[in-house]
Design a protein around this motif. Structure first.
Motif, PDB file in Angstrom:
ATOM      1  N   LEU A 279       0.833  -1.215   0.000  1.00 38.45           N
ATOM      2  CA  LEU A 279       0.000   0.000   0.000  1.00 38.45           C
ATOM      3  C   LEU A 279       0.861   1.255   0.000  1.00 38.45           C
ATOM      4  O   LEU A 279       0.592   2.223  -0.727  1.00 38.45           O
ATOM      5  CB  LEU A 279      -0.918   0.004   1.221  1.00 38.45           C
ATOM      6  CG  LEU A 279      -2.122  -0.950   1.188  1.00 38.45           C
ATOM      7  CD1 LEU A 279      -2.834  -0.948   2.524  1.00 38.45           C
ATOM      8  CD2 LEU A 279      -3.081  -0.549   0.086  1.00 38.45           C
ATOM      9  N   SER A 280       1.898   1.244   0.819  1.00 38.23           N
ATOM     10  CA  SER A 280       2.779   2.408   0.904  1.00 38.23           C
ATOM     11  C   SER A 280       3.461   2.690  -0.425  1.00 38.23           C
ATOM     12  O   SER A 280       3.533   3.842  -0.875  1.00 38.23           O
ATOM     13  CB  SER A 280       3.812   2.194   2.006  1.00 38.23           C
ATOM     14  OG  SER A 280       4.740   3.251   2.058  1.00 38.23           O
ATOM     15  N   ARG A 281       3.974   1.649  -1.073  1.00 35.28           N
ATOM     16  CA  ARG A 281       4.681   1.816  -2.343  1.00 35.28           C
ATOM     17  C   ARG A 281       3.744   2.291  -3.449  1.00 35.28           C
ATOM     18  O   ARG A 281       4.085   3.181  -4.228  1.00 35.28           O
ATOM     19  CB  ARG A 281       5.333   0.493  -2.750  1.00 35.28           C
ATOM     20  CG  ARG A 281       6.529   0.098  -1.907  1.00 35.28           C
ATOM     21  CD  ARG A 281       7.799   0.872  -2.299  1.00 35.28           C
ATOM     22  NE  ARG A 281       8.244   0.498  -3.638  1.00 35.28           N
ATOM     23  CZ  ARG A 281       8.365   1.343  -4.659  1.00 35.28           C
ATOM     24  NH1 ARG A 281       8.060   2.618  -4.504  1.00 35.28           N
ATOM     25  NH2 ARG A 281       8.814   0.925  -5.837  1.00 35.28           N
ATOM     26  N   ILE A 282       2.546   1.706  -3.523  1.00 33.58           N
ATOM     27  CA  ILE A 282       1.600   2.081  -4.583  1.00 33.58           C
ATOM     28  C   ILE A 282       1.159   3.536  -4.418  1.00 33.58           C
ATOM     29  O   ILE A 282       1.112   4.300  -5.395  1.00 33.58           O
ATOM     30  CB  ILE A 282       0.387   1.139  -4.585  1.00 33.58           C
ATOM     31  CG1 ILE A 282       0.808  -0.266  -5.038  1.00 33.58           C
ATOM     32  CG2 ILE A 282      -0.718   1.676  -5.496  1.00 33.58           C
ATOM     33  CD1 ILE A 282      -0.304  -1.292  -4.990  1.00 33.58           C
ATOM     34  N   LYS A 283       0.851   3.932  -3.202  1.00 33.95           N
ATOM     35  CA  LYS A 283       0.418   5.311  -2.980  1.00 33.95           C
ATOM     36  C   LYS A 283       1.549   6.299  -3.238  1.00 33.95           C
ATOM     37  O   LYS A 283       1.309   7.420  -3.710  1.00 33.95           O
ATOM     38  CB  LYS A 283      -0.113   5.469  -1.554  1.00 33.95           C
ATOM     39  CG  LYS A 283      -1.448   4.752  -1.341  1.00 33.95           C
ATOM     40  CD  LYS A 283      -2.103   5.134  -0.034  1.00 33.95           C
ATOM     41  CE  LYS A 283      -3.487   4.506   0.080  1.00 33.95           C
ATOM     42  NZ  LYS A 283      -4.201   4.912   1.299  1.00 33.95           N
ATOM     43  N   ARG A 284       2.793   5.882  -2.955  1.00 35.70           N
ATOM     44  CA  ARG A 284       3.930   6.745  -3.236  1.00 35.70           C
ATOM     45  C   ARG A 284       4.123   6.903  -4.747  1.00 35.70           C
ATOM     46  O   ARG A 284       4.487   7.972  -5.231  1.00 35.70           O
ATOM     47  CB  ARG A 284       5.188   6.181  -2.598  1.00 35.70           C
ATOM     48  CG  ARG A 284       6.365   7.172  -2.567  1.00 35.70           C
ATOM     49  CD  ARG A 284       7.581   6.587  -1.870  1.00 35.70           C
ATOM     50  NE  ARG A 284       7.250   6.114  -0.538  1.00 35.70           N
ATOM     51  CZ  ARG A 284       7.516   4.902  -0.096  1.00 35.70           C
ATOM     52  NH1 ARG A 284       8.108   4.013  -0.883  1.00 35.70           N
ATOM     53  NH2 ARG A 284       7.209   4.561   1.138  1.00 35.70           N
ATOM     54  N   ILE A 285       3.859   5.842  -5.496  1.00 34.90           N
ATOM     55  CA  ILE A 285       4.010   5.893  -6.959  1.00 34.90           C
ATOM     56  C   ILE A 285       2.991   6.853  -7.571  1.00 34.90           C
ATOM     57  O   ILE A 285       3.316   7.633  -8.475  1.00 34.90           O
ATOM     58  CB  ILE A 285       3.851   4.478  -7.559  1.00 34.90           C
ATOM     59  CG1 ILE A 285       5.050   3.605  -7.194  1.00 34.90           C
ATOM     60  CG2 ILE A 285       3.692   4.541  -9.083  1.00 34.90           C
ATOM     61  CD1 ILE A 285       4.873   2.143  -7.551  1.00 34.90           C
ATOM     62  N   PHE A 286       1.746   6.809  -7.073  1.00 38.41           N
ATOM     63  CA  PHE A 286       0.680   7.640  -7.656  1.00 38.41           C
ATOM     64  C   PHE A 286       0.564   9.016  -7.012  1.00 38.41           C
ATOM     65  O   PHE A 286      -0.223   9.845  -7.486  1.00 38.41           O
ATOM     66  CB  PHE A 286      -0.671   6.912  -7.543  1.00 38.41           C
ATOM     67  CG  PHE A 286      -0.894   5.884  -8.606  1.00 38.41           C
ATOM     68  CD1 PHE A 286      -1.447   6.252  -9.829  1.00 38.41           C
ATOM     69  CD2 PHE A 286      -0.556   4.559  -8.398  1.00 38.41           C
ATOM     70  CE1 PHE A 286      -1.658   5.305 -10.813  1.00 38.41           C
ATOM     71  CE2 PHE A 286      -0.762   3.607  -9.377  1.00 38.41           C
ATOM     72  CZ  PHE A 286      -1.321   3.979 -10.600  1.00 38.41           C
ATOM     73  N   ALA A 287       1.311   9.267  -5.954  1.00 37.22           N
ATOM     74  CA  ALA A 287       1.196  10.544  -5.242  1.00 37.22           C
ATOM     75  C   ALA A 287       1.394  11.779  -6.122  1.00 37.22           C
ATOM     76  O   ALA A 287       0.695  12.786  -5.943  1.00 37.22           O
ATOM     77  CB  ALA A 287       2.181  10.570  -4.072  1.00 37.22           C
TER      78      ALA A 287
END
Length: 301
Positions: A279-287
């Motif tokens: 979750l952390s990585r995906i949200k960081r990618i789309f941030a």
């Protein structure tokens, strides 16, 4: 930002007050002289004021904080107002084109000059002059909103751009009336110039309003922005490279309002995947591109 919004509301309130005052004066003048053209123009100006009031109500509504029922807030009210204004302009322009063709077919076919039109030129001219001056004031007030690049626009800019186009169409209509009346007064023999200028003006209205109409419609229909297609594809590929991610099952991304991209992702993960890390990585990618992202993780069966 809040001060800028307050200034926009004040400017629009001033435009509404000026337009309504001119409309009432024109209506009284038209009833006194019993000129149907003047009465029609005055009623049109009053309708314009009602349209502008809808935009003002949307501006005030957009400042309200989010509620449980409207968790994203009310900024979309301005998109709705802009869409309604743009739709009216497109409809109005098409209606004027059809009416102009009908008028031209009747008058050119009849081959005579309307005495009623000749007697009404003197009364229409001052009303058209007042309309032109009133709309030029409004154009100067909202010129910056209309000129702002699309990439940097918010809902407020689309709303006021539609107001600007509305004022522009009225100013063009008034200038066409002034030109027609002036040609008639100077006896240039161009008694049908109004029937020639009007469809040109109407086509210009449709041409200018159509891009904003389609833009606001696409936002309201929650379409995926085409301008971000390549960026979204690259982000999805990065998501698939995150440890524990099998694939992205479903993607929904849309503009809540210009500049505010929201979306949901359904991601298939392995049984031993670290959910917090994924979750952390995906949200960081789309941030960088998504303001509000909801990610649903589904384990591979």
């Amino acid at each position: 930002m809040l001060l800028a919004k307050e200034r926009d509301a004040q400017k629009l309130s001033a435009v509404i007050s000026l337009n309504t005052t001119c409309a009432i004066v024109a209506l009284l003048w038209g009833l006194w002289t019993w000129q149907e053209h003047v009465i029609h123009d005055a009623l049109t100006m009053l309708f314009d004021s009602m349209v502008f009031c809808c935009s003002l109500v949307a501006m005030n509504a957009s400042r309200n904080p989010p509620t449980p029922a409207f968790s994203y807030g009310f900024e979309r009210a301005e998109i709705l107002a802009g869409f309604a204004n743009a739709a009216f302009l497109v409809f109005h322009g098409m209606t004027v084109v059809v009416h102009s063709i009908s008028w031209a077919a009747h008058h050119f076919g009849a081959g005579h000059h309307s005495e009623e039109h000749e007697s009404g030129v003197g009364a229409v001219f001052p009303v058209a002059l007042v309309m032109f001056a009133s709309n030029m004031y409004g154009l100067s007030a909202f010129r910056l909103n209309a000129q702002k690049p699309i990439a940097h626009r918010r809902g407020r800019d689309d709303n006021l751009h539609c107001v600007y186009l509305h004022l522009l169409s009225n100013a063009l209509a008034a200038s066409g009336i002034l030109f027609s009346a002036l040609m008639h007064k100077l006896r240039f023999g161009l008694q049908y110039v109004g029937g020639i200028v009007t469809p040109i003006y109407a086509c210009g209205v449709v041409y200018s309003a159509w891009p904003l109409f389609t833009r606001t419609a696409r936002i309201l229909l929650q379409t995926t922005p085409a301008s971000l297609a390549s960026t979204v594809d690259a982000s999805l590929r990065q998501c698939c490279s995150v440890a524990g991610v099998e694939r992205v099952v479903n993607t929904h991304l849309w503009f809540f309002s210009p500049g505010i991209l929201v979306g949901t992702l359904i991601v298939s993960v392995t049984r031993d995947a670290d959910h917090d890390h994924v979750l952390s990585r995906i949200k960081r990618i789309f941030a960088p591109i998504v303001s509000d992202l909801t990610v649903d993780l589904v384990k591979v069966s």
